[in-house]
Design a protein around this motif. Structure first.
Motif, short mmCIF file in Angstrom:
data_model
loop_
_atom_site.label_atom_id
_atom_site.label_comp_id
_atom_site.label_asym_id
_atom_site.label_seq_id
_atom_site.Cartn_x
_atom_site.Cartn_y
_atom_site.Cartn_z
N VAL A 95 0.82 -1.21 0.00
CA VAL A 95 0.00 0.00 0.00
C VAL A 95 0.86 1.26 0.00
CG1 VAL A 95 -1.67 1.33 1.33
CG2 VAL A 95 -1.95 -1.14 1.10
N GLN A 96 1.95 1.23 0.79
CA GLN A 96 2.79 2.42 0.91
C GLN A 96 3.48 2.76 -0.41
OE1 GLN A 96 5.62 2.21 4.07
NE2 GLN A 96 6.45 4.24 3.68
N TRP A 101 -9.43 -1.67 -1.17
CA TRP A 101 -8.58 -2.67 -0.50
C TRP A 101 -7.43 -1.99 0.25
CZ3 TRP A 101 -3.41 -3.02 -1.59
CH2 TRP A 101 -2.96 -2.41 -2.76
N ALA A 102 -6.90 -0.90 -0.34
CA ALA A 102 -5.81 -0.19 0.32
C ALA A 102 -6.30 0.47 1.61
CB ALA A 102 -5.23 0.85 -0.63
N TRP A 142 -8.79 -0.60 3.45
CA TRP A 142 -9.03 -1.68 4.42
C TRP A 142 -7.72 -2.13 5.05
CZ3 TRP A 142 -7.63 -6.72 5.31
CH2 TRP A 142 -8.43 -7.44 6.21
N VAL A 143 -6.66 -2.23 4.25
CA VAL A 143 -5.35 -2.63 4.79
C VAL A 143 -4.84 -1.59 5.77
CG1 VAL A 143 -2.93 -2.99 4.19
CG2 VAL A 143 -4.70 -4.08 2.83
N GLN A 144 -4.99 -0.30 5.43
CA GLN A 144 -4.52 0.76 6.32
C GLN A 144 -5.27 0.75 7.65
OE1 GLN A 144 -2.13 2.93 6.15
NE2 GLN A 144 -1.46 2.95 4.02
N GLU A 145 -6.55 0.42 7.61
CA GLU A 145 -7.36 0.45 8.83
C GLU A 145 -7.20 -0.80 9.69
OE1 GLU A 145 -11.32 1.01 7.51
OE2 GLU A 145 -11.07 3.14 7.02
N ASN A 146 -6.92 -1.96 9.07
CA ASN A 146 -6.96 -3.22 9.81
C ASN A 146 -5.62 -3.94 9.93
OD1 ASN A 146 -10.03 -3.59 10.18
ND2 ASN A 146 -9.85 -3.22 7.98
N LEU A 147 -4.66 -3.67 9.05
CA LEU A 147 -3.40 -4.41 9.09
C LEU A 147 -2.18 -3.54 9.31
CD1 LEU A 147 -3.89 -7.02 6.19
CD2 LEU A 147 -4.25 -7.31 8.64
#
Length: 437
Positions: free
Chosen positions: A293-294, A302-303, A305-310
């Protein structure tokens, strides 16, 4: 213990080994503060003061480098390239028949595998150094810093190549220093350097907790952390020393006029057979989605969701995934590092058997059954210990690499125990009383 330590210094050869190890450690820590050519040291210090130095995607690697990674020093890569190469070779031994054959050849084969590990370490160092330089030039190393784009003022190809070569040479130097400690010092060299790298960040992290505290000017929080850390150390020592001893009896054999065998021994199966490897595997795997993502700068669903959960370690999905990955990798690593069938065949070859268990396949099945039973508490223990930084993050508003976090405590206690045992064994060979009375 202090008397035994004094006796160790009074023994000439032990004193030389201890002082040699201490000298290597001093050189190692000195190199962790020498900046790479082409880096603006003032801007790096400004970004370090503005950002949380031990948080973010590079927190784990920064911890293993003793804080040298985010400072972009000549030893910025630390021991992570060597650790990664060693893990990869251990996994490949199970997959590639040639490496498995080398492992069975004894010392000569192990020397060849060690040589392969060195080559792979240099290759990984080049890749990691290139990625680190590219990340620093793009400003992603300190996303919140105002001068993040001025960390490397000169963006020429020559400067980039010089920085990559310097960091790669630094990783090779660390590998050489570790081997020197193993040959001429005390303990395993790479483990000792890993111990020093992690311990170097303890005073600063503890003082930061004191400064962030609000009760009694932060001293109450500081005391609670110290007490919790000591309790964690006691728990880790207890579990790391715990083992299931499987008795083995060797039958008597007559060769000529002499009788061989007839002795009793045991197979020690540790509760935490996998060590700290599952925690490192799980942490590295969870960093991959955040890195994607970075570097992609995507704003898709999806990006987000990844930032918020992973990315945030206080997310329930992150905590659950992290815990499950640790448990999975604990069983995975134990399965590839301990082969019950090979142990059973070796016992059968030399006339050994477990009382009440037939030799051959029943022995292998019994060892596999016992190993699975004791791996469960070991895996759950690793998962719970690794979640301590998350609890600290919520309770004390600490950074993600809490000083008494799971990875750091496991490594420090494990290396400390092995080093003390080695010094004690050498003292007992000279008829001195050891550390553990």
């Amino acid at each position: 213990m202090l008397t035994a330590f004094a006796r160790a210094f009074q023994t000439p050869d032990l004193r030389k080994k201890l002082l040699f190890t201490l000298g290597i450690v001093v050189l190692f820590r000195l190199g962790a503060h020498i900046p790479v050519p082409g880096v603006s040291f003032e801007n790096v210090n400004q970004c370090m003061s503005e950002a949380e130095a031990n948080s973010g995607l590079f927190g784990l690697v920064n911890m293993f480098s003793g804080g040298a990674l985010l400072q972009l020093t000549i030893l910025a890569l630390g021991i992570m390239p060597y650790i990664t190469a060693s893990i990869i070779l251990q996994l490949l031994v199970v997959v590639i028949p040639r490496l498995e054959q080398l492992k069975k050849e004894g010392q000569a084969g192990q020397a060849k595998i060690t040589q392969y590990t060195r080559y792979l370490t240099v290759a990984l160092s080049v890749l990691q150094a290139t990625g680190l330089v590219a990340t620093a030039r793009s400003g992603s190393l300190f996303p919140q810093c105002q001068v993040r784009d001025e960390i490397i003022p000169n963006d020429s190809i020559f400067t980039t190549i010089t920085m990559v070569i310097t960091m790669t040479a630094g990783a090779a130097l660390i590998m050489w220093l570790g081997e020197l400690i193993t040959d001429r010092g005390i303990g395993n060299g790479m483990s000792m350097l890993m111990f020093i790298s992690i311990a170097a960040g303890f005073p600063g992290a503890l003082w930061a907790i004191k400064q962030q505290g609000k009760l009694a000017d932060g001293w109450i929080e500081f005391g609670v952390v110290i007490v919790a850390g000591l309790a964690m150390v006691a728990l880790v020592v207890f579990v790391e020393q715990a083992q299931r001893r499987i008795p083995v009896q060797y039958a008597k054999r007559m060769i000529g006029r002499r009788s061989y065998g007839g002795t009793s021994t045991y197979i020690p199966l540790k509760v935490n057979q996998a060590g700290v490897i599952p925690v490192i595997f799980a942490s590295s795997l969870l960093y991959i989605p955040a890195l994607i993502v970075q570097f992609s700068n995507s704003q898709a669903g999806w990006a987000t969701w990844v930032q918020e959960n992973l990315v945030g370690s206080d997310s329930p999905i992150y905590i659950t995934t992290y815990f499950l990955l640790i448990v999975f990798f604990a069983f995975f690593y134990v399965a590839i590092s301990f082969n019950p069938e090979e142990v059973a065949d070796n016992m059968k070859k030399y006339g050994g058997f477990i009382p009440g268990i037939r030799a051959g396949r029943p022995t292998a099945e019994y060892l596999s059954y016992v190993l699975n039973r004791i791996t469960w508490p070991g895996a759950l223990y690793l998962g719970l210990i690794a979640l301590v930084p998350t609890v600290a993050l919520v309770t004390f508003n600490a950074d993600q690499n809490f000083p008494f976090g799971g990875t750091s405590i496991l490594i420090i206690v494990g290396v400390g125990l092995e080093t003390v045992k080695q010094i004690e064994s050498q003292l007992q060979q000279r008829h001195y009383e050891g550390f553990l009375r």
